[in-house]
Write a protein that holds these residues in place. Structure first.
Motif, short mmCIF file in Angstrom:
data_model
loop_
_atom_site.label_atom_id
_atom_site.label_comp_id
_atom_site.label_asym_id
_atom_site.label_seq_id
_atom_site.Cartn_x
_atom_site.Cartn_y
_atom_site.Cartn_z
N ASP A 1 0.60 -1.04 -0.20
CA ASP A 1 -0.13 -0.01 -0.43
C ASP A 1 0.45 1.50 0.16
O ASP A 1 2.26 1.37 0.97
N PRO A 2 0.97 2.16 -1.32
CA PRO A 2 1.78 2.96 -0.88
C PRO A 2 1.67 4.05 0.52
O PRO A 2 2.61 4.62 0.66
N GLN A 3 0.65 4.59 0.93
CA GLN A 3 0.98 5.40 2.11
C GLN A 3 1.17 4.13 3.32
O GLN A 3 1.79 5.32 4.40
N THR A 4 1.43 3.36 3.84
CA THR A 4 1.79 2.17 4.52
C THR A 4 3.04 2.10 4.30
O THR A 4 3.94 1.22 4.97
N ARG A 5 3.89 1.34 3.34
CA ARG A 5 4.54 1.04 2.67
C ARG A 5 6.32 1.49 3.15
O ARG A 5 7.09 0.40 2.79
N GLY A 6 6.46 1.99 3.32
CA GLY A 6 7.76 2.96 4.04
C GLY A 6 8.81 3.67 3.05
O GLY A 6 8.27 3.45 2.33
N ASP A 7 9.60 3.70 3.34
CA ASP A 7 11.09 3.33 2.59
C ASP A 7 11.78 1.97 1.93
O ASP A 7 10.93 1.40 2.12
N ARG A 8 11.97 2.59 0.40
CA ARG A 8 12.48 1.73 -0.79
C ARG A 8 13.34 0.68 -0.03
O ARG A 8 14.42 1.11 1.02
N PRO A 9 13.72 -0.19 0.31
CA PRO A 9 14.47 -1.37 0.46
C PRO A 9 16.02 -0.78 -0.58
O PRO A 9 16.24 -0.59 -1.35
N HIS A 10 17.09 -1.18 0.73
CA HIS A 10 18.42 -0.10 0.03
C HIS A 10 19.04 -1.82 0.35
O HIS A 10 19.23 -2.89 0.70
N PHE A 11 20.43 -1.72 -0.99
CA PHE A 11 21.40 -2.71 -1.39
C PHE A 11 22.38 -3.25 -1.00
O PHE A 11 23.59 -3.70 -1.59
N THR A 12 23.03 -1.51 -0.68
CA THR A 12 24.33 -1.11 0.18
C THR A 12 25.18 -2.24 0.05
O THR A 12 26.44 -2.21 0.01
N GLY A 13 24.48 -2.67 1.71
CA GLY A 13 25.31 -4.11 2.39
C GLY A 13 25.80 -5.06 1.96
O GLY A 13 26.31 -5.19 1.67
N PRO A 14 24.43 -5.00 1.43
CA PRO A 14 24.17 -6.28 1.03
C PRO A 14 25.66 -7.19 -0.31
O PRO A 14 26.24 -7.79 -0.45
N VAL A 15 25.05 -5.50 -1.08
CA VAL A 15 25.76 -5.77 -2.69
C VAL A 15 27.12 -5.89 -2.36
O VAL A 15 28.56 -6.71 -3.15
N LEU A 16 27.63 -4.92 -1.50
CA LEU A 16 28.94 -5.44 -1.35
C LEU A 16 29.91 -6.00 -0.42
O LEU A 16 30.67 -6.21 -0.36
N ALA A 17 28.76 -6.92 0.49
CA ALA A 17 29.89 -7.45 0.91
C ALA A 17 29.60 -8.50 0.02
O ALA A 17 30.56 -9.40 0.31
N LEU A 18 28.76 -9.04 -0.68
CA LEU A 18 28.54 -9.71 -1.88
C LEU A 18 30.11 -9.80 -2.27
O LEU A 18 31.28 -10.88 -3.11
N VAL A 19 30.39 -8.61 -3.20
CA VAL A 19 31.70 -8.43 -3.41
C VAL A 19 32.93 -8.75 -3.40
O VAL A 19 33.53 -9.10 -3.37
N PHE A 20 32.45 -8.15 -2.27
CA PHE A 20 34.59 -8.42 -1.29
C PHE A 20 34.30 -9.81 -1.21
O PHE A 20 35.38 -10.54 -0.64
N SER A 21 32.81 -10.58 -0.15
CA SER A 21 32.83 -11.62 -0.72
C SER A 21 33.53 -12.76 -1.70
O SER A 21 34.53 -13.42 -1.81
N ALA A 22 33.50 -12.27 -2.68
CA ALA A 22 33.75 -13.43 -4.09
C ALA A 22 35.19 -12.63 -4.16
O ALA A 22 35.37 -13.62 -5.42
N LEU A 23 35.72 -11.34 -4.11
CA LEU A 23 36.98 -11.04 -4.43
C LEU A 23 37.83 -12.28 -3.33
O LEU A 23 38.79 -12.73 -3.54
N ALA A 24 37.69 -12.49 -2.07
CA ALA A 24 37.71 -13.08 -1.31
C ALA A 24 37.83 -14.43 -1.40
O ALA A 24 39.00 -15.23 -0.71
N ALA A 25 36.72 -14.98 -2.39
CA ALA A 25 36.68 -16.55 -2.77
C ALA A 25 37.62 -16.76 -3.75
O ALA A 25 37.64 -18.17 -4.28
N SER A 26 37.78 -15.72 -4.59
CA SER A 26 37.87 -15.67 -5.98
C SER A 26 39.62 -16.95 -5.62
O SER A 26 39.16 -17.25 -7.12
N ASP A 27 40.47 -17.21 -4.91
CA ASP A 27 41.32 -18.34 -5.52
C ASP A 27 40.52 -19.71 -4.91
O ASP A 27 41.28 -20.41 -5.72
N PHE A 28 39.15 -19.78 -4.65
CA PHE A 28 39.22 -20.86 -4.50
C PHE A 28 38.11 -21.86 -5.24
O PHE A 28 38.00 -22.84 -4.66
N ILE A 29 37.50 -20.68 -6.01
CA ILE A 29 36.74 -21.52 -6.93
C ILE A 29 37.03 -21.08 -8.25
O ILE A 29 37.90 -20.38 -8.91
N GLY A 30 37.32 -22.35 -8.87
CA GLY A 30 37.83 -22.18 -10.46
C GLY A 30 37.26 -22.24 -11.45
O GLY A 30 37.35 -22.62 -12.63
#
Length: 118
Positions: free
Chosen positions: A39-68
């Motif tokens: 409902d547009p009157q009660t839905r609040g703020d839009r969900p944010h992606f900053t934390g999960p996306v940055l965590a995914l990027v850095f986790s992928a960099l950390a695991a890049s040596d172990f994934i072939g």
């Protein structure tokens, strides 16, 4: 046979990749619900992606040596960190992933402020 420490490290890296990926998927589902079903009157703020996306990027960099498979294989080959210091690189990237997840709101506010999007 792999030692117990290596097995635990691989499990931690798998969790470090799966948890942010699941969070991004959940945020996408929340965004779809927010956009189309809530409902547009009660839905609040839009969900944010900053934390999960940055965590995914850095986790992928950390695991890049172990994934072939690609693109992780190419990322591992392009990594300028010497092989002797790759364990420190992995720990550093995992620490950055946690830090970005914890301070996602401050990071988003700083970037929006620098771009003048306030």
């Amino acid at each position: 046979m792999l030692s117990t420490q290596v097995i635990v490290a691989l499990l931690v890296l798998q969790l470090a990749l799966v948890i942010p990926l699941a969070a991004v998927v959940i945020q996408l589902l929340r965004l779809v619900h927010w956009r189309f079903r809530a409902d547009p009157q009660t839905r609040g703020d839009r969900p944010h992606f900053t934390g999960p996306v940055l965590a995914l990027v850095f986790s992928a960099l950390a695991a890049s040596d172990f994934i072939g498979f690609e693109p992780f294989k190419t990322v591992s080959e392009l990594n300028p960190v010497p092989m002797a210091a790759r364990a420190y690189f992995t720990v550093g990237m995992l620490a950055l992933a946690v830090w970005c997840w914890a301070y996602a709101g401050a990071i988003r506010a700083r970037i929006r402020g620098m771009l003048g999007l306030r």
